[in-house]
Structures are given as C-alpha cells and as structure tokens.
Design a protein around this motif. Structure first.
Motif, short mmCIF file in Angstrom:
data_model
loop_
_atom_site.label_atom_id
_atom_site.label_comp_id
_atom_site.label_asym_id
_atom_site.label_seq_id
_atom_site.Cartn_x
_atom_site.Cartn_y
_atom_site.Cartn_z
N ARG A 1 68.82 49.72 112.86
CA ARG A 1 69.64 50.78 113.46
C ARG A 1 70.70 51.25 112.47
N TYR A 2 71.34 52.38 112.79
CA TYR A 2 72.49 52.84 112.03
C TYR A 2 73.50 53.43 113.00
N CYS A 3 74.76 53.48 112.57
CA CYS A 3 75.84 53.98 113.42
C CYS A 3 76.67 54.98 112.63
N GLU A 4 76.63 56.23 113.06
CA GLU A 4 77.48 57.25 112.45
C GLU A 4 78.88 57.13 113.03
N GLN A 5 79.83 57.81 112.43
CA GLN A 5 81.22 57.75 112.87
C GLN A 5 81.33 58.11 114.34
N GLY A 6 82.06 57.31 115.10
CA GLY A 6 82.31 57.58 116.51
C GLY A 6 81.15 57.22 117.42
N PRO B 1 74.11 52.39 118.85
CA PRO B 1 73.37 52.50 117.60
C PRO B 1 72.19 53.46 117.75
N THR B 2 71.80 54.10 116.66
CA THR B 2 70.62 54.96 116.60
C THR B 2 69.53 54.19 115.87
#
Length: 95
Positions: A39-44, A48-49
């Motif tokens: 997964r990854y997490c963008e700001q805010g 998780p995506t």
C-alpha cells in the motif's frame, strides 16, 4: 529609499515528511499509522491505497504509487501485492 523584495522558498512536503507515508482512519487521534506493505499513503490519507495491479511493495511507509515496484518477469502481482507471485507450471508472464 528603495524597496527590498524577499522571496521565501518553501520546500513542498514529500516522502520522509510526517504527513506522508501515514494515514489515520479514526477521528480525534494524535498520531497517524504507518502505511503497510502492498500500500501507499499520500498526504492527508484517511486509508491506505493498494499498490496497483502489476506492482508490489514489501516495504512500509510508501508515499505514492511510484514507490510500488513493477512486477518481475515470470510472476504476477495482483492489486495490493507484497511480493511477486511466481507463475504456475505451464504458464508464463513477460511482465
């Protein structure tokens, strides 16, 4: 007298900054959770995506899809993969 103009350079937030690579899915919390493998997490991020199909990540704290690695030849990577899955006997992938 002349005027002095001062421009400030502000570094945009990015990987390694506290607001990236983490998420929080509950209100009223004082800390964010680290993004997990696959997964990854963008700001805010509130959640998780998953890494896209055809990519994987065995690392924690990814900040963008670009942090997910492309799947290797001879394997497949379903959405959210943490490692490439080797092709079964009698099949192949040229990823």
């Amino acid at each position: 007298m002349g005027q002095l103009s001062v421009g400030l350079m502000v570094k945009p937030p990015g990987k390694g900054d506290a607001s990236y690579e983490t998420y929080q899915d509950e209100r009223g919390q004082t800390q964010c959770d680290v993004c997990t493998e696959g997964r990854y997490c963008e700001q805010g991020a509130a959640a998780p995506t998953l890494c896209a199909e055809g990519s994987y990540s065995d690392a924690q704290g990814n900040a963008a899809q670009g942090d997910c690695e492309p799947c290797t030849e001879g394997a497949s990577c379903p959405i959210g993969s943490t490692a490439p899955v080797p092709c079964a006997t009698g099949s192949f992938s040229n990823a």
